[in-house]
Design a protein around this motif. Structure first.
Motif, PDB file in Angstrom:
ATOM      1  N   VAL A  68       0.701  -1.351   0.247  1.00  0.00           N
ATOM      2  CA  VAL A  68       0.170  -0.061  -0.450  1.00  0.00           C
ATOM      3  C   VAL A  68       1.163   0.974  -0.639  1.00  0.00           C
ATOM      4  N   GLY A  69       0.986   2.131  -0.666  1.00  0.00           N
ATOM      5  CA  GLY A  69       1.838   3.331  -1.461  1.00  0.00           C
ATOM      6  C   GLY A  69       2.622   2.341  -0.652  1.00  0.00           C
ATOM      7  N   ALA A  72      10.674 -10.204  -6.944  1.00  0.00           N
ATOM      8  CA  ALA A  72      10.616 -11.476  -8.047  1.00  0.00           C
ATOM      9  C   ALA A  72      10.214 -12.886  -7.584  1.00  0.00           C
ATOM     10  N   THR A  73      10.725 -12.844  -5.982  1.00  0.00           N
ATOM     11  CA  THR A  73      10.718 -14.086  -5.711  1.00  0.00           C
ATOM     12  C   THR A  73       8.975 -14.613  -5.059  1.00  0.00           C
ATOM     13  N   ILE A  74       8.262 -13.796  -5.145  1.00  0.00           N
ATOM     14  CA  ILE A  74       6.658 -14.103  -4.568  1.00  0.00           C
ATOM     15  C   ILE A  74       6.038 -14.625  -5.035  1.00  0.00           C
ATOM     16  N   THR A  75       5.541 -15.817  -4.817  1.00  0.00           N
ATOM     17  CA  THR A  75       4.622 -16.898  -5.902  1.00  0.00           C
ATOM     18  C   THR A  75       3.247 -16.373  -5.146  1.00  0.00           C
ATOM     19  N   ARG A  76       2.858 -15.878  -4.346  1.00  0.00           N
ATOM     20  CA  ARG A  76       1.372 -16.006  -3.426  1.00  0.00           C
ATOM     21  C   ARG A  76       0.634 -14.327  -4.113  1.00  0.00           C
ATOM     22  N   PRO A  77      -0.878 -14.338  -4.317  1.00  0.00           N
ATOM     23  CA  PRO A  77      -1.301 -13.171  -4.811  1.00  0.00           C
ATOM     24  C   PRO A  77      -1.265 -12.451  -4.302  1.00  0.00           C
ATOM     25  N   THR A  78      -0.699 -11.169  -4.931  1.00  0.00           N
ATOM     26  CA  THR A  78      -0.624 -10.104  -4.671  1.00  0.00           C
ATOM     27  C   THR A  78      -1.036  -9.034  -4.675  1.00  0.00           C
ATOM     28  N   LEU A  79      -1.372  -7.119  -3.842  1.00  0.00           N
ATOM     29  CA  LEU A  79      -2.169  -7.067  -5.014  1.00  0.00           C
ATOM     30  C   LEU A  79      -1.257  -5.443  -3.811  1.00  0.00           C
ATOM     31  N   MET A  80      -1.206  -4.345  -5.464  1.00  0.00           N
ATOM     32  CA  MET A  80      -0.200  -3.208  -5.227  1.00  0.00           C
ATOM     33  C   MET A  80      -0.908  -2.338  -5.170  1.00  0.00           C
ATOM     34  N   THR A  81      -1.337  -1.401  -4.681  1.00  0.00           N
ATOM     35  CA  THR A  81      -2.713  -0.383  -4.090  1.00  0.00           C
ATOM     36  C   THR A  81      -1.443   0.841  -3.417  1.00  0.00           C
ATOM     37  N   HIS A  82      -2.010   2.171  -4.726  1.00  0.00           N
ATOM     38  CA  HIS A  82      -1.356   3.199  -5.023  1.00  0.00           C
ATOM     39  C   HIS A  82      -2.051   4.744  -5.300  1.00  0.00           C
ATOM     40  N   GLY A  83      -1.882   5.558  -4.856  1.00  0.00           N
ATOM     41  CA  GLY A  83      -2.743   6.704  -4.869  1.00  0.00           C
ATOM     42  C   GLY A  83      -1.875   7.329  -6.257  1.00  0.00           C
ATOM     43  N   LEU A  84      -3.021   7.689  -6.966  1.00  0.00           N
ATOM     44  CA  LEU A  84      -1.837   8.673  -7.956  1.00  0.00           C
ATOM     45  C   LEU A  84      -1.417   9.152  -7.595  1.00  0.00           C
ATOM     46  N   SER A 105       6.777   4.745  -8.092  1.00  0.00           N
ATOM     47  CA  SER A 105       7.425   2.888  -7.446  1.00  0.00           C
ATOM     48  C   SER A 105       6.479   1.722  -7.399  1.00  0.00           C
ATOM     49  N   GLY A 106       5.327   2.420  -7.455  1.00  0.00           N
ATOM     50  CA  GLY A 106       3.586   1.485  -7.245  1.00  0.00           C
ATOM     51  C   GLY A 106       4.399   0.782  -9.028  1.00  0.00           C
ATOM     52  N   ARG A 107       4.917   1.240  -9.425  1.00  0.00           N
ATOM     53  CA  ARG A 107       4.847   0.599 -10.912  1.00  0.00           C
ATOM     54  C   ARG A 107       6.357   0.009 -11.255  1.00  0.00           C
ATOM     55  N   LEU A 108       7.496   0.673 -10.432  1.00  0.00           N
ATOM     56  CA  LEU A 108       8.442  -0.209 -10.107  1.00  0.00           C
ATOM     57  C   LEU A 108       8.288  -2.002  -9.703  1.00  0.00           C
ATOM     58  N   LEU A 109       6.914  -1.834  -8.528  1.00  0.00           N
ATOM     59  CA  LEU A 109       6.497  -3.420  -8.060  1.00  0.00           C
ATOM     60  C   LEU A 109       6.202  -4.184  -9.394  1.00  0.00           C
ATOM     61  N   LEU A 110       4.905  -3.396  -9.745  1.00  0.00           N
ATOM     62  CA  LEU A 110       4.529  -3.994 -10.836  1.00  0.00           C
ATOM     63  C   LEU A 110       5.371  -4.778 -11.733  1.00  0.00           C
ATOM     64  N   GLU A 111       6.392  -3.846 -12.286  1.00  0.00           N
ATOM     65  CA  GLU A 111       7.192  -4.680 -13.359  1.00  0.00           C
ATOM     66  C   GLU A 111       8.315  -5.727 -12.784  1.00  0.00           C
ATOM     67  N   CYS A 112       8.579  -5.193 -11.802  1.00  0.00           N
ATOM     68  CA  CYS A 112       9.670  -6.869 -10.745  1.00  0.00           C
ATOM     69  C   CYS A 112       8.374  -7.966 -10.333  1.00  0.00           C
ATOM     70  N   CYS A 113       7.071  -7.940  -9.994  1.00  0.00           N
ATOM     71  CA  CYS A 113       6.553  -8.655  -9.498  1.00  0.00           C
ATOM     72  C   CYS A 113       5.441  -9.088 -10.620  1.00  0.00           C
ATOM     73  N   PRO A 114       5.117  -9.356 -12.001  1.00  0.00           N
ATOM     74  CA  PRO A 114       4.197  -9.208 -13.289  1.00  0.00           C
ATOM     75  C   PRO A 114       2.895  -9.948 -12.746  1.00  0.00           C
ATOM     76  N   SER A 115       3.187 -10.859 -11.163  1.00  0.00           N
ATOM     77  CA  SER A 115       2.029 -11.525 -11.516  1.00  0.00           C
ATOM     78  C   SER A 115       1.334 -10.448 -10.402  1.00  0.00           C
TER      79      SER A 115
END
Length: 277
Positions: free
Chosen positions: A127-128, A212-224, A233-243
């Protein structure tokens, strides 16, 4: 009514933890950010989430009612943070919890993943969240507000501390929060010693290898509209954890769970239910 726990963390630090909600429910561990306390999650543990979930809200070492040892060694590296979180999960016998980490709390999750992986978890909500932090990332991943705030909130002068924390809190949100909530936030921020704030920010931290090692469901919550931990930072997280699944909050700043609690709570509940479906 909250249940209060004292849990022995790494290097003998006592951690204050509060538990709310349904004791038989799926555990949600809500991890606050830098200079905060468990109280920042009031709109979650005093909400409909408590009817369904077992909500666990720790005060991180150096914060809230947890021990506040002085000296950078108590805050340096990843292991003490990982072991604190592991001690909480073990002591409270949490089976497949969801970890939700706000801001610096996302880094704490990254530290846990480094040492323990995600096999004991059901899912992760960043979250953020910070992904890479340190002065080198101000202006790209972190907002330039930190350049003005950090000298004030890490020095021993009380007047400067109060001014800096007020400035920091104003930067957290796009809309003014209720006066009582503002007063509480100012108070629990001021409980954190300036030396602890400085120790947390003295480190360059990068949790992208763990993402990059995460195997569990992941939610990225971020205020624009977040000007502290930038949407980059949120976009970088999504790049590193594509799932990971993204939930962007239009017009919301650094605290989606404070500024848009109804949406945040509904999304967290749906995410948690999906992990056990």
């Amino acid at each position: 009514m909250a249940i209060q726990h004292t849990i022995l963390g790494a290097d003998g630090v006592n951690l204050h933890v509060r538990e709310f909600g349904n004791p038989q429910g799926q555990p949600l561990v809500l991890i606050h950010g830098w200079s905060q306390s468990h109280q920042c999650w009031a709109q979650q543990y005093h909400s409909e989430l408590a009817a369904t979930f077992r909500i666990i809200t720790p005060d991180l070492r150096g914060h809230g009612q947890s021990d506040k040892p002085l000296g950078e060694a108590h805050y340096a590296g990843s292991r003490v943070w990982a072991e604190d979180l592991a001690a909480l999960i073990t002591a409270l016998q949490l089976e497949r919890p969801i970890l939700a980490g706000w801001s610096y709390g996302g880094l704490v999750i990254g530290h846990y993943l480094k040492h323990f992986g995600d096999s004991a978890l059901a899912g992760l909500n960043f979250v953020g969240a910070g992904v890479r932090v340190g002065t080198a990332h101000i202006g790209t991943l972190l907002g330039e507000t930190f350049l003005e705030v950090l000298p004030k909130v890490t020095c021993p002068d009380l007047t400067a501390n109060i001014e800096g924390i007020r400035q920091f809190l104003r930067a957290c949100f796009t809309q003014p929060i209720a006066p009582a909530d503002w007063d509480s936030a100012l108070a629990f921020n001021m409980v954190v010693p300036p030396a602890v704030r400085a120790a947390l920010l003295a480190q360059e931290i990068d949790i992208t290898p763990q993402l990059a090692t995460i195997t569990r469901p992941t939610l990225m919550t971020h205020g624009l509209a977040d000007i502290l931990v930038l949407p980059a930072s949120g976009r970088l997280l999504l790049e590193c954890c594509p799932s990971a699944r993204a939930s962007w909050y239009e017009g919301v700043g650094h605290g989606p769970f404070v500024e848009a609690p109804a949406r945040f709570n509904a999304e967290l509940a749906a995410f948690a239910h999906a992990t056990v479906a």
